[in-house]
Each structure stands twice: as C-alpha cells, then as structure tokens.
Design a protein around this motif. Structure first.
Motif, short mmCIF file in Angstrom:
data_model
loop_
_atom_site.label_atom_id
_atom_site.label_comp_id
_atom_site.label_asym_id
_atom_site.label_seq_id
_atom_site.Cartn_x
_atom_site.Cartn_y
_atom_site.Cartn_z
N LEU A 34 7.45 -14.84 26.39
CA LEU A 34 6.20 -14.94 25.64
C LEU A 34 6.43 -14.51 24.19
O LEU A 34 6.74 -13.35 23.92
CB LEU A 34 5.12 -14.06 26.29
CG LEU A 34 3.81 -13.93 25.51
CD1 LEU A 34 3.13 -15.29 25.32
CD2 LEU A 34 2.87 -12.94 26.21
N HIS A 35 6.26 -15.46 23.28
CA HIS A 35 6.39 -15.19 21.85
C HIS A 35 5.04 -15.46 21.19
O HIS A 35 4.37 -16.43 21.53
CB HIS A 35 7.47 -16.08 21.22
CG HIS A 35 8.80 -15.94 21.87
ND1 HIS A 35 9.79 -15.09 21.40
CD2 HIS A 35 9.32 -16.53 22.98
CE1 HIS A 35 10.85 -15.16 22.19
NE2 HIS A 35 10.59 -16.03 23.15
N ARG A 36 4.67 -14.63 20.27
CA ARG A 36 3.37 -14.78 19.61
C ARG A 36 3.57 -15.26 18.17
O ARG A 36 4.24 -14.61 17.39
CB ARG A 36 2.59 -13.47 19.65
CG ARG A 36 2.28 -13.01 21.08
CD ARG A 36 1.46 -11.73 21.10
NE ARG A 36 1.25 -11.26 22.46
CZ ARG A 36 0.26 -11.64 23.27
NH1 ARG A 36 -0.61 -12.54 22.84
NH2 ARG A 36 0.15 -11.14 24.49
N GLU A 37 3.03 -16.41 17.91
CA GLU A 37 3.05 -17.06 16.60
C GLU A 37 4.39 -17.69 16.25
O GLU A 37 4.43 -18.85 15.85
CB GLU A 37 2.63 -16.08 15.47
CG GLU A 37 1.34 -15.32 15.73
CD GLU A 37 0.14 -16.19 16.06
OE1 GLU A 37 0.14 -17.38 15.70
OE2 GLU A 37 -0.80 -15.68 16.70
N THR A 38 5.51 -16.96 16.37
CA THR A 38 6.82 -17.53 16.11
C THR A 38 7.81 -17.01 17.15
O THR A 38 7.58 -15.98 17.79
CB THR A 38 7.35 -17.16 14.71
OG1 THR A 38 7.46 -15.75 14.60
CG2 THR A 38 6.44 -17.71 13.62
N TYR A 39 8.89 -17.73 17.31
CA TYR A 39 9.91 -17.36 18.30
C TYR A 39 10.76 -16.20 17.78
O TYR A 39 11.20 -16.19 16.63
CB TYR A 39 10.81 -18.58 18.57
CG TYR A 39 11.72 -18.43 19.77
CD1 TYR A 39 12.92 -17.74 19.67
CD2 TYR A 39 11.37 -18.98 20.99
CE1 TYR A 39 13.75 -17.60 20.77
CE2 TYR A 39 12.20 -18.84 22.10
CZ TYR A 39 13.38 -18.16 21.99
OH TYR A 39 14.19 -18.01 23.08
N ASP A 40 11.01 -15.23 18.66
CA ASP A 40 11.82 -14.06 18.31
C ASP A 40 13.05 -14.05 19.21
O ASP A 40 12.97 -13.69 20.38
CB ASP A 40 11.00 -12.78 18.50
CG ASP A 40 11.74 -11.52 18.06
OD1 ASP A 40 12.98 -11.53 18.05
OD2 ASP A 40 11.06 -10.52 17.76
N ALA A 41 14.21 -14.45 18.66
CA ALA A 41 15.42 -14.58 19.47
C ALA A 41 15.87 -13.24 20.04
O ALA A 41 16.34 -13.17 21.19
CB ALA A 41 16.54 -15.20 18.63
N ALA A 42 15.74 -12.17 19.29
CA ALA A 42 16.14 -10.86 19.79
C ALA A 42 15.24 -10.43 20.95
O ALA A 42 15.71 -9.88 21.95
CB ALA A 42 16.07 -9.82 18.66
#
Length: 273
Positions: free
Chosen positions: A206-214
């Motif tokens: 689950l990512h909010r607004e943009t993808y967070d690879a870490a």
C-alpha cells in the motif's frame, strides 16, 4: 497464528500478526478467509450451483462491456482425468467435481464484427488480449468469492498455461481464444485442511500518493519469518519467500514452459501487435 484467530480477527489471521481494521462484514470475512484447497470430497455440487457461480462471474466489471471472456466447465470425470494430464497431475483437477477453464476470448467479438461486415483490426493488438485476460481474471475472482460464500473450496490452476495449445485443442477453442487459468471447485475435505497463508504486510503493497521503493522492501524480512513459521506448521518444506519467489523468475527455464507463451498465443490466433 492458526485459523482459530479467524473467528475473532480475520485480519490478524491474514497477516499473522495483530491487526486492527474496520469496517467489517460477512463479505469481507469471506474474502479474508480465502485459502487454496487442494483436497476435495467427491460430493457433487447442488443443482444450479454452476449457473449461480457463472452469474456471479458475469456480474464482474468488464472493459467497455465487451465481455471478452468465456468459461468452459469440465465436470465429466473422464474428461477431468484427461485434463489432469495437461495439468501435470495436480490432483485437485480430478478430485474437485468442477473445473472451470477461464478463457480470454476475442473470437466472439471477431465473429460479431464479421457478421456485420465491420472492421476489427483492433483485436490484433496486445491491448485487446490484455483486456480479455483481465476480464477473465475479474470474472474468476467473483466466481471464487461466490463459491467460498457457499462453503465451497477453490484452487486456481495456472498450470493450464504450461500447455496452451494442447489445452485449447482439448476444449475445442476457436482461434483468438486461450485459457488463462483454471479454477477447481468443490466441497473441501476436512481431513486434509487448508489454512490461511499469511500475506505481505500492507506497508509493502500500500503506497499513498506515490510509490515508495524502500517501503516496499522494508516489511519483507518480518514477512519471511511469519511465512516460514506457517510453512513449518504445514510441513511443506518451502524455502524462504524471497528465495522461492526469486527462483520462480530466475530465467526462462524457471517458467515451466511459459517462456514460449507469446509464440503459443500467436499460434492460437492472437497477433499481439
């Protein structure tokens, strides 16, 4: 954590950890209770069950209402025994009284366009095959949830993609139609139970607004510990999730024959431009 947790907190059972979430209702509980059953009782399904399940499948979303999927129901025991060979001896194909073969089906649209003498070159493009494959998956998941709401067990059969031409011939599919997967359905055998397999923590998916690879990677180590504990309880001897998943994508040799899928689909009438 075992299935006893489900009665009190199905979210905790799904994630193998304490998890507080709301709202919750019977539909959500059915979804969270999903597990793949690979052992079925020989009991036939009640009359009308197949038709009810297909109605549920047809109630799924479909791109532009084109309804680019079909399904072939295989119920005859002798036919299921033949399908078992194409399914590389996955015993649930023979044990379950019903196997549904979901089809990405552009043949119907092609025939309709031909009947009214209309152009149909758009069907030759990869986009339309993607639409058909997605339509079949959406319909199948509706069928799966409907079946589980009726206390039936299900198991998806991706193995049918290992031999796409042979499966198409077995089902007598027309050109521009290919099986995306199967779904075995029947009454679960309580003597050979299936438990709820933990999933990745929501923080990984689950990512909010943009993808967070870490963020996608951070929960993996804890998940591997939880899944390893589950595998040891199930005595299935599977390696850690990251290692097992990496092995599945190591190279063409790890794709169980599906490395030739594009060629096979073109043989079945999909240009995939």
């Amino acid at each position: 954590m075992n299935d006893a947790s489900l009665a009190d907190n199905p979210f905790a059972a799904r994630y193998a950890r304490d998890f507080a979430a709301s709202p919750r209702n019977a539909v959500i509980d059915t979804l969270l209770a999903h597990r793949s059953w690979r052992a079925f009782k020989p009991d036939p399904l009640p009359a009308g069950t197949l038709e009810t399940l297909i109605a549920a499948g047809q109630s799924a979303a479909t791109s532009s209402n084109m309804q680019t999927w079909s399904v072939v129901a295989v119920e005859d025991p002798a036919r299921r025994a033949e399908l078992l060979k194409l399914g590389e001896n996955q015993k649930q194909i023979l044990e379950a009284p019903l196997v549904l073969c979901f089809v990405a089906d552009l043949s119907r649209l092609a025939a309709i366009a031909d009947r009214i003498n209309h152009k149909r070159a758009g069907l030759d493009y990869l986009e339309l095959f993607m639409v058909a494959a997605i339509d079949s998956a959406l319909a199948a998941q509706n069928v799966c949830v409907a079946a589980e709401s009726l206390a039936l067990g299900t198991c998806y059969l991706g193995v049918l993609r290992n031999h796409p031409e042979e499966v198409a011939a077995f089902l007598k599919l027309p050109p521009m139609a290919a099986v995306t997967f199967g779904l075995a359905i029947g009454f679960p055998d309580p003597k050979r139970p299936a438990n709820i397999k933990p999933r990745l923590a929501q923080g990984s998916v689950l990512h909010r607004e943009t993808y967070d690879a870490a963020q996608a990677l951070a929960p993996v180590a804890d998940y591997e510990v939880a899944l390893d504990a589950f595998n040891k309880r199930e005595r299935n001897g599977q390696p850690l999730w990251g290692l097992r998943s990496s092995a599945r994508v190591a190279g063409p040799e790890s794709l169980s024959g599906r490395d030739r899928l594009k060629f096979a689909l073109r043989q079945l009438g999909f240009p995939l431009l």
